[in-house]
Design a protein around this motif. Structure first.
Motif, mmCIF file in Angstrom:
data_model
loop_
_atom_site.group_PDB
_atom_site.id
_atom_site.type_symbol
_atom_site.label_atom_id
_atom_site.label_comp_id
_atom_site.label_asym_id
_atom_site.label_seq_id
_atom_site.Cartn_x
_atom_site.Cartn_y
_atom_site.Cartn_z
ATOM 1 N N UNK A 237 0.896 -1.036 0.011
ATOM 2 C CA UNK A 237 -0.254 -0.517 0.133
ATOM 3 C C UNK A 237 0.775 1.430 0.095
ATOM 4 N N UNK A 238 1.992 1.418 0.752
ATOM 5 C CA UNK A 238 3.028 2.514 0.894
ATOM 6 C C UNK A 238 3.020 2.248 -0.470
ATOM 7 N N UNK A 239 3.295 1.699 -1.141
ATOM 8 C CA UNK A 239 4.487 1.298 -2.746
ATOM 9 C C UNK A 239 3.418 2.050 -3.592
ATOM 10 N N UNK A 240 2.408 2.087 -3.639
ATOM 11 C CA UNK A 240 1.256 2.162 -4.498
ATOM 12 C C UNK A 240 0.474 3.214 -4.081
ATOM 13 N N UNK A 241 1.171 4.002 -3.129
ATOM 14 C CA UNK A 241 0.503 5.689 -2.784
ATOM 15 C C UNK A 241 1.238 6.187 -2.983
ATOM 16 N N UNK A 242 2.939 6.322 -2.974
ATOM 17 C CA UNK A 242 3.662 6.891 -3.342
ATOM 18 C C UNK A 242 3.901 7.080 -4.711
ATOM 19 N N UNK A 243 3.240 6.456 -5.901
ATOM 20 C CA UNK A 243 3.162 6.365 -7.443
ATOM 21 C C UNK A 243 3.787 5.307 -8.094
ATOM 22 N N UNK A 244 4.626 4.329 -7.430
ATOM 23 C CA UNK A 244 4.479 2.980 -7.973
ATOM 24 C C UNK A 244 3.387 1.832 -8.765
ATOM 25 N N UNK A 245 3.600 2.463 -10.367
ATOM 26 C CA UNK A 245 2.688 1.545 -11.044
ATOM 27 C C UNK A 245 3.025 -0.069 -10.534
ATOM 28 N N UNK A 246 4.196 -0.531 -10.658
ATOM 29 C CA UNK A 246 3.915 -2.091 -11.374
ATOM 30 C C UNK A 246 4.444 -2.745 -10.129
ATOM 31 N N UNK A 247 3.487 -4.127 -8.623
ATOM 32 C CA UNK A 247 4.084 -3.990 -8.173
ATOM 33 C C UNK A 247 3.774 -5.605 -7.432
ATOM 34 N N UNK A 248 4.511 -6.342 -7.031
ATOM 35 C CA UNK A 248 4.877 -7.638 -6.544
ATOM 36 C C UNK A 248 4.453 -7.992 -5.401
ATOM 37 N N UNK A 249 3.473 -8.937 -4.568
ATOM 38 C CA UNK A 249 3.942 -9.303 -3.756
ATOM 39 C C UNK A 249 4.022 -10.524 -2.915
ATOM 40 N N UNK A 250 4.691 -11.026 -2.562
ATOM 41 C CA UNK A 250 5.159 -12.553 -2.038
ATOM 42 C C UNK A 250 5.424 -12.703 -0.898
ATOM 43 N N UNK A 251 4.631 -13.726 -0.289
ATOM 44 C CA UNK A 251 4.515 -14.496 1.137
ATOM 45 C C UNK A 251 4.249 -15.862 1.099
ATOM 46 N N UNK A 252 4.826 -16.751 1.979
ATOM 47 C CA UNK A 252 4.092 -18.481 2.391
ATOM 48 C C UNK A 252 3.109 -18.533 2.701
ATOM 49 N N UNK A 253 2.051 -17.141 3.467
ATOM 50 C CA UNK A 253 1.315 -17.733 4.687
ATOM 51 C C UNK A 253 0.115 -17.419 3.397
ATOM 52 N N UNK A 254 -1.165 -18.463 3.585
ATOM 53 C CA UNK A 254 -1.738 -18.397 3.097
ATOM 54 C C UNK A 254 -3.199 -17.010 3.492
ATOM 55 N N UNK A 255 -3.100 -17.073 4.652
ATOM 56 C CA UNK A 255 -3.817 -15.701 5.432
ATOM 57 C C UNK A 255 -3.566 -13.668 4.279
ATOM 58 N N UNK A 256 -1.567 -14.198 4.691
ATOM 59 C CA UNK A 256 -1.614 -12.982 4.237
ATOM 60 C C UNK A 256 -1.579 -12.341 2.795
ATOM 61 N N UNK A 257 -1.537 -13.709 1.389
ATOM 62 C CA UNK A 257 -2.091 -14.067 0.459
ATOM 63 C C UNK A 257 -3.423 -13.129 0.622
ATOM 64 N N UNK A 258 -4.160 -13.590 1.030
ATOM 65 C CA UNK A 258 -5.929 -13.349 0.309
ATOM 66 C C UNK A 258 -6.395 -12.111 1.013
ATOM 67 N N UNK A 259 -5.081 -11.423 2.012
ATOM 68 C CA UNK A 259 -5.291 -9.887 2.632
ATOM 69 C C UNK A 259 -4.396 -8.986 1.693
ATOM 70 N N UNK A 260 -3.358 -9.589 1.170
ATOM 71 C CA UNK A 260 -2.909 -8.206 0.924
ATOM 72 C C UNK A 260 -3.555 -8.236 -0.703
ATOM 73 N N UNK A 261 -4.407 -9.577 -1.188
ATOM 74 C CA UNK A 261 -4.748 -9.019 -2.607
ATOM 75 C C UNK A 261 -5.996 -7.983 -2.641
ATOM 76 N N UNK A 262 -7.180 -8.260 -1.832
ATOM 77 C CA UNK A 262 -8.041 -7.870 -1.645
ATOM 78 C C UNK A 262 -7.186 -6.448 -1.326
ATOM 79 N N UNK A 263 -5.893 -6.008 -0.472
ATOM 80 C CA UNK A 263 -6.062 -4.553 -0.287
ATOM 81 C C UNK A 263 -5.225 -3.873 -1.512
ATOM 82 N N UNK A 264 -4.124 -4.913 -1.951
ATOM 83 C CA UNK A 264 -4.297 -4.230 -3.875
ATOM 84 C C UNK A 264 -5.055 -4.050 -4.569
#
Length: 362
Positions: A237-264
């Motif tokens: 979210x910080x990267x998106x708010x700064x104006x970065x146009x392409x973001x990749x997020x990774x995690x090992x945890x299924x719950x984290x992935x679900x939350x990040x997907x919805x936030x982005x």
């Protein structure tokens, strides 16, 4: 201690190795990859894990006919009520996760089935055994093995009321707002590390990143960022708010992935990917920026090698002249760890609780 844990799991599977019994093994970060081979002792074993590294390792170790492997945020709707004769589970680090799993065990086990439950005293195992006997349709006792306890709890009957009301798992599956970032709700859930707060270290890293990014002047159109070990996606979210146009997020945890997907999804960022990956492994792209608040715990234990693993991953994923920003607790010697991996590093800030370190590729 690791040998003792292996012995405990060996004991669990010896207890559970009945012929023609269907078995569910609930696996989280407290189970090491090398223990997966134990599942072969059960003729009909299903493994469900919320850890992508364990899932991948299991895929390589076992054929589908030997062990059925499922990667999800402990989505037990994949199974039928009363499907299993026995369930094996070591209690999780977070209470809500443990309550969610135990509540579902009561539904998934057949009448007369057995829950093999393990954990250490300081992990709350005695309380969990007591609660399971009192509030769920189980009866049984725990037996002590060093600092650990193993309980074989038999399912006695099915209560008329929903068992999920009896153990407070904080409505585990639900994503919920924990605050706002740039006027946008941040969604998170139990099962994500530090799920119900904004981490102080991540806030500090975001501030330092904004200073550096704005100092570059006009943003380039093709700037990319990797959120390595994203959690619920605060740094994305910080990267998106700064104006970065392409973001990749990774995690090992299924719950984290679900939350990040919805936030982005709700940021309006032009291009993003949320990838299940162990420390970015398997991500082929290289990035201008990497933002990372690395973990230093593996389950209940402190793992000193985790920080180095994340630093090496950052080195492999940076573009030439790219920058990686790490935030760690002030006592973690990241500078020493990074010295053999990056030629250029700068401590941007150190408030004696957290420090942000910039690592540059050549």
């Amino acid at each position: 201690m690791s040998k003792l844990i292996n012995d405990i799991y060996s004991q669990l599977f010896q207890l559970a190795s009945h012929e023609n019994h269907s078995t569910l093994w609930v696996v989280d970060e407290n189970v090491s990859k090398d223990m997966l081979a134990l599942a072969a002792q059960c003729q009909q074993c299903v493994v469900i894990t919320n850890r992508f590294d364990i899932y991948c390792d299991g895929q390589q170790t076992h054929t589908p006919t030997e062990t059925d492997l499922q990667f999800s945020d402990f989505d037990f709707s994949l199974f039928s009520d009363g499907q299993f004769d026995q369930i094996i589970y070591r209690v999780s680090k977070e209470r809500a996760v443990t309550h969610w799993v135990l509540s579902n065990c009561a539904t998934l086990l057949k009448e007369g089935g057995t829950l093999f439950l393990a954990g250490a005293k300081e992990e709350g195992i005695k309380t969990y055994i007591d609660k399971t006997n009192k509030l769920l349709p189980f009866s049984g006792k725990g037996k002590k093995y060093g600092p650990y306890y193993i309980a074989d709890l038999n399912k006695t009957s099915t209560p008329e009321n929903s068992v999920n009301r009896l153990l407070n798992h904080k409505n585990y599956p639900l994503l919920r707002s924990i605050g706002q970032f740039a006027e946008q709700d941040m969604l998170s859930k139990p099962g994500v590390y530090g799920w119900n707060k904004v981490d102080e270290g991540s806030t500090l890293l975001a501030e330092e990143f904004n200073k550096l990014y704005r100092a570059q002047g006009k943003a380039k159109e093709n700037v990319t960022a990797l959120d390595l070990g994203c959690g619920y996606g605060y740094l994305s979210l910080a990267a998106a708010n700064a104006g970065i146009k392409h973001i990749v997020a990774t995690d090992n945890n299924a719950a984290a992935l679900a939350a990040t997907e919805e936030n982005l999804r709700t940021t309006g960022v032009e291009s993003y990917e949320v990838i299940a990956a162990d420390c970015g492994e398997g991500v082929k792209e290289k990035f201008d920026w990497i933002l990372c608040n690395p973990p230093f715990h593996q389950g209940f234990a402190v793992d000193a090698q985790l920080t180095e693993k994340f630093v090496r991953a950052a080195k492999n994923r940076l573009k030439p002249k790219g920058r990686a920003l790490f935030v760690v607790n002030a006592f973690i010697p990241l500078e020493k760890i990074a010295a053999d991996i990056f030629k250029h590093q700068t401590t941007l800030t150190n408030n004696r609780k957290f420090k942000v370190i910039e690592l540059k590729s050549t």
